[in-house]
Enzyme design. Structure first.
Site, mmCIF file in Angstrom:
data_model
loop_
_atom_site.group_PDB
_atom_site.id
_atom_site.type_symbol
_atom_site.label_atom_id
_atom_site.label_comp_id
_atom_site.label_asym_id
_atom_site.label_seq_id
_atom_site.Cartn_x
_atom_site.Cartn_y
_atom_site.Cartn_z
ATOM 1 N N GLY B 13 0.816 -1.209 0.000
ATOM 2 C CA GLY B 13 0.000 0.000 0.000
ATOM 3 C C GLY B 13 0.848 1.257 0.000
ATOM 4 N N ILE B 14 0.218 2.400 0.388
ATOM 5 C CA ILE B 14 0.986 3.648 0.425
ATOM 6 C C ILE B 14 1.775 3.663 1.726
ATOM 7 C CG2 ILE B 14 0.922 6.186 0.265
ATOM 8 C CD1 ILE B 14 -1.596 6.038 -1.270
ATOM 9 N N HIS B 15 2.903 2.988 1.748
ATOM 10 C CA HIS B 15 3.721 2.949 2.956
ATOM 11 C C HIS B 15 4.688 4.133 2.963
ATOM 12 C CE1 HIS B 15 7.135 0.794 0.871
ATOM 13 N NE2 HIS B 15 6.153 0.735 0.002
ATOM 14 N N ALA B 16 5.578 4.160 3.927
ATOM 15 C CA ALA B 16 6.405 5.346 4.163
ATOM 16 C C ALA B 16 7.136 5.860 2.921
ATOM 17 C CB ALA B 16 7.397 5.061 5.287
ATOM 18 N N ALA B 19 4.927 7.277 0.089
ATOM 19 C CA ALA B 19 4.250 8.459 0.624
ATOM 20 C C ALA B 19 5.217 9.645 0.592
ATOM 21 C CB ALA B 19 3.753 8.202 2.048
#
Lengths: 544, 85
Positions: B13-16, B19
């Protein structure tokens, strides 16, 4: 001797002196200030200094643990510049007329709280990152912002918890092992320790820091998660033996890589690996497995809170196939039920789940789930060398139904001009006595068999494998099981199919010769057993 | 105003990391870029809030771009999502 238990996050052992990690825990006090502008300037100056430190740590990490692991410090630099984070600090200083340290500490708590309350383990672990950057900024506001952990000997670092930047800042040359009282296996510290190949234990409990002091002798066993303070001779001898065997294993690993799986008389066998998630591919490649003999697709279902979509599955399968670069990858379709339960399937509780509604029985009853998975698999087949394997087969009619669904899926893909590989092999698990007994009828319908010895043993001997009391009765070498495997092998070969073994018995080196005599074409084991099995094969002589 | 939907394909997913990259990309434009998931919307330049959305693989986000350079910004965002997420 005192023994403490934690969770080992990297399997290795170490013996040495303890060094308790000292952090300059700046006690943050709330102080009323008149000149808020000066406080804002202090924050800016500290942020600048913190960014400089982080870029130095990033460079160090880049060299020691590689780009992927170093990236967290790049993220830290970005987090320091985050608008909301900075607005929060600024507004606390201005509205409450307080000191900069206090404003940063409160902001840190609030953002950390946001991450800890998320429903995702990865995001929860990010709370530590927020605290890490905040503590760094606060430390930079004090005049002497540097932490120093210099000592001459190699030491076992013990701490309540280690922030990722603290782990990397430590001089790797001087660290034998990490032991922390708290922390999660998802934390970057755990990941970094694995990449630095240093034994690491987390969650040893508060007792750790109460019972130890600098200079105590200790032995750390990252395999079992045990820490021995002031170990006795017997324990020391055990740890030293493990150290030695680790070293030997490494040598074995080196010398057997790239060698063939061939017996002294020239019989070849494929040795593949069993894995349960995309993350294990690294282990498959490192251990030089010839392919993946069993890829359990359950992880896609177990990790999700709802049915995984076709696209989600396709991406995961494609990634595995691409990573294996043309080597065989056998993916087993959904095998839940019995001991593997998934909430959203809403399966009824059963009296006898091993003999119940599970695996292919669910798939044939719920064609929507089955077809989604098969579409994803066939789409992925265009990206590598795929074999699709179906579990829990007992009859010809089941297999007929499965093959009909496969044809349907392929026809649909063709109609929509979506690519798939015609070379995709279709196989079934031989894990019920029924399948072994009618293997002459099943073999002409498939490309391969793979024997699941765990279930085959349980069903043939009528022994529940979850029941520890039955261990004495559950003889995995029982002649009935070996005869069923031999029968399946004969029938496979008569019909031009190949046969492998992917259950735990495949790794049992006392049976390797027996299996090779039966003509077993492939053995699939845990990645870490591949080289050990190769060693066994290379010492067998079937002509004798 | 420009708008598009995107379903996240990246496994985590939209991890660190993405992002951070997304926030960096969004800062290049004057337009306001909003990322929305199940009714909750955050500004794409705000890294922590973006991570706080907790967007997972298979979930769909709506990206809305408003401002003077919205055409270029929307195009850049679409390219970014396709390439990284």
């Amino acid at each position: 001797m005192l023994k403490l238990n934690g969770k080992g996050v990297y399997g290795a052992v170490a013996i040495g002196k303890i060094s308790v990690f000292k952090r300059q825990e700046a006690q943050v006090r709330r102080i009323h200030v008149e000149d808020t502008a000066a406080e804002l300037e202090r924050v800016d100056a500290a942020k600048k200094k913190a960014s400089e430190q982080l870029s130095a740590i990033y460079e160090k990490a880049l060299k020691e643990v590689g780009e992927t692991n170093a990236q967290i410090f790049e993220i830290h630099m970005m987090m320091i510049e985050d608008e909301d984070y900075n607005e929060s600090i600024q507004s606390i200083i201005e509205n409450q007329s307080v000191n900069a340290e206090y404003a940063v500490a409160v902001t840190s708590d609030n953002f950390a709280e946001m991450f800890s309350s998320m429903d995702d383990a990865y995001m929860q672990a990010r709370a530590a990152d927020v605290k890490d950057i905040s503590n760094r900024i606060i430390a930079c506001m004090a005049e002497n912002g540097d932490t120093d952990s210099s000592s001459d000997d190699k030491v076992i670092i013990c701490a309540d918890d280690l922030a990722p930047s603290e782990t990397v800042s430590l001089d790797k040359e001087k660290v034998l092992a990490f032991v922390t009282a708290h922390g999660s296996s998802n934390s970057h510290t755990a990941i970094l320790a694995r990449n630095m190949n240093i034994p690491a234990i987390i969650g040893a409990g508060d007792e750790l820091l109460e019972k130890i002091k600098d200079g105590d002798m200790a032995a750390v066993d990252g395999y079992t998660g045990e820490i021995f303070i002031d170990p006795d001779e017997k324990t020391l001898a055990e740890i030293i033996a493990k150290q030695k065997s680790d070293l030997e294993k490494k040598e074995l690993l080196k010398s057997l890589k790239g060698k063939e799986n061939i017996t002294l008389d020239g019989t070849k066998v494929n040795i593949y690996a069993n894995i349960g998630s995309v993350e294990n591919i690294g282990a498959v490649l490192v251990n030089d497995a010839g392919g993946i003999g069993l890829f359990r697709s359950e992880f896609l279902y177990l990790e999700n809170s709802d049915y995984p979509t076709e696209e989600q599955q396709f991406q995961a399968y494609k990634k595995v196939l691409e990573s294996m670069a043309g080597k065989k990858v056998i993916i087993r379709t959904l095998d839940i039920g019995a001991d593997k339960q998934v909430d959203y399937f809403n399966l009824d509780k059963e009296e006898n789940p091993a003999l119940g509604f599970r695996a292919i029985r669910i798939c044939l009853t719920r064609p929507d789930i089955f077809k989604t998975q098969l579409r994803a698999l066939f789409r992925a087949s265009a990206f590598g060398n795929l074999g699709i394997m179906f579990p829990m087969i007992t009859s010809v009619s089941e297999l007929e139904k499965i093959l009909a669904v496969c044809d349907e899926v392929k026809a649909e893909l063709k109609e929509n001009n979506i690519e798939y590989s015609e070379k995709t092999e279709i196989g079934i698990m031989i894990e019920t006595p029924a399948a072994a007994i009618i293997s002459d009828k099943l073999a002409p319908m498939v490309d391969f068999f793979s024997v699941g010895t765990n279930d085959l043993t349980q069903y043939t001997l009528a022994c529940d494998r979850q029941n520890p009391k039955l261990e004495d009765f559950c003889d995995t070498h029982h002649e009935a099981i070996l005869r069923l495997i031999e029968m399946s092998a004969e029938n496979a070969h008569k019909n031009g199919a190949w046969i492998g073994i992917c259950g735990e018995l495949a790794a049992d080196t006392t049976l390797t010769e027996t299996f090779l005599k039966m003509g077993i074409d492939e053995l699939s084991v845990y990645p870490s057993y591949v080289l050990k099995l190769r060693d066994t094969v290379r010492n067998i002589d079937l002509s004798k | 105003m420009k708008q598009f939907n995107y379903t996240i394909k990246d496994e985590v997913g939209i991890h660190a990391r993405p992002a951070g990259m997304l926030a960096k990309e969004a800062k290049k434009f004057k337009s306001e870029i909003l990322i929305e998931k199940s009714g909750k919307s955050v500004n794409a330049t705000k890294l922590m809030m973006l991570m706080g959305l907790g967007v997972k693989c298979g979930e769909t986000v709506t990206v809305t771009v408003t401002g003077e350079d919205e055409d270029a910004a929307a195009k850049a965002m679409e390219d970014f999502f396709t390439a990284n997420l």
